[in-house]
Design an enzyme around this catalytic site. Structure first.
Site, mmCIF file in Angstrom:
data_model
loop_
_atom_site.group_PDB
_atom_site.id
_atom_site.type_symbol
_atom_site.label_atom_id
_atom_site.label_comp_id
_atom_site.label_asym_id
_atom_site.label_seq_id
_atom_site.Cartn_x
_atom_site.Cartn_y
_atom_site.Cartn_z
ATOM 1 C CG HIS A 18 -1.880 -1.174 1.224
ATOM 2 N ND1 HIS A 18 -2.202 -1.843 2.446
ATOM 3 C CD2 HIS A 18 -2.835 -1.464 0.250
ATOM 4 C CE1 HIS A 18 -3.161 -2.593 2.170
ATOM 5 N NE2 HIS A 18 -3.482 -2.408 0.906
ATOM 6 C CE LYS A 42 -13.395 -6.311 1.070
ATOM 7 N NZ LYS A 42 -12.060 -5.761 0.549
ATOM 8 N NE ARG A 93 -2.419 -7.858 -3.610
ATOM 9 C CZ ARG A 93 -2.860 -9.089 -3.314
ATOM 10 N NH1 ARG A 93 -2.298 -10.011 -3.311
ATOM 11 N NH2 ARG A 93 -4.380 -9.276 -3.324
ATOM 12 C CB SER A 131 -4.726 -6.337 3.961
ATOM 13 O OG SER A 131 -4.098 -5.198 3.764
#
Length: 159
Positions: A18, A42, A93, A131
């Site tokens: 990030h 989430k 990614r 994450s």
């Protein structure tokens, strides 16, 4: 040069990947807002307050002077309108990120036709960091100091 861009996410927690995207985006925009989404669906490991605090610690650690942090709990397209932002920053990614982010970019544009999305690929050293990987390592008491800014590592260890 566009004036304002938003880099949204749950940042649960903010990682070196990030930070890489923030660093590269501030070269393109006068101001970048790191927008921490509430995202209760989430089931984040950290509270909204803790995630906001970690982002602020990282911004201070890296002395990013044209970046700020805000939290939001509404549609990203509406949040961008409220702030007068016309650009969303996202990271890609892997191929599955592309498919999801493309759909989200189109959805946001359908809700706010002045909104564009810019996608950054991570640098090679950060390409594997997510994450969710960091959360898994943390919950299993593994070593994660090489995946997050030092200030965030220290914050998490102090909890």
């Amino acid at each position: 040069m566009k004036k304002l861009a938003i880099y949204p996410g749950t940042f649960d927690p903010l990682t070196n990947g990030h930070v890489d995207i923030i660093r590269r985006s501030i070269a393109m925009f006068k101001h970048v807002i790191v927008a921490v989404a509430k995202s209760e669906s989430k089931n984040p490991l950290y509270t909204l307050y803790e995630r906001e605090k970690m982002v602020q610690l990282a911004l201070k650690e890296y002395d990013f002077d044209n970046v700020s942090c805000l939290c939001f709990d509404n549609l990203l397209a509406d949040f961008a309108s409220e702030l007068g932002a016309t650009v969303i920053i996202r990271g890609l990614r892997v191929v599955s990120d592309f498919e999801y982010e493309l759909q989200m970019g189109y959805a946001n544009a359908s809700l706010n036709d002045s909104l564009d999305t810019i996608y950054f690929m991570p640098t090679l050293q950060n390409a594997f960091i997510s994450s969710s990987i960091v959360r898994s390592i943390i919950t299993h008491n593994g070593r994660f100091n090489h995946l997050v800014p030092q200030s965030i590592h220290d914050y998490i260890k102090s909890k």
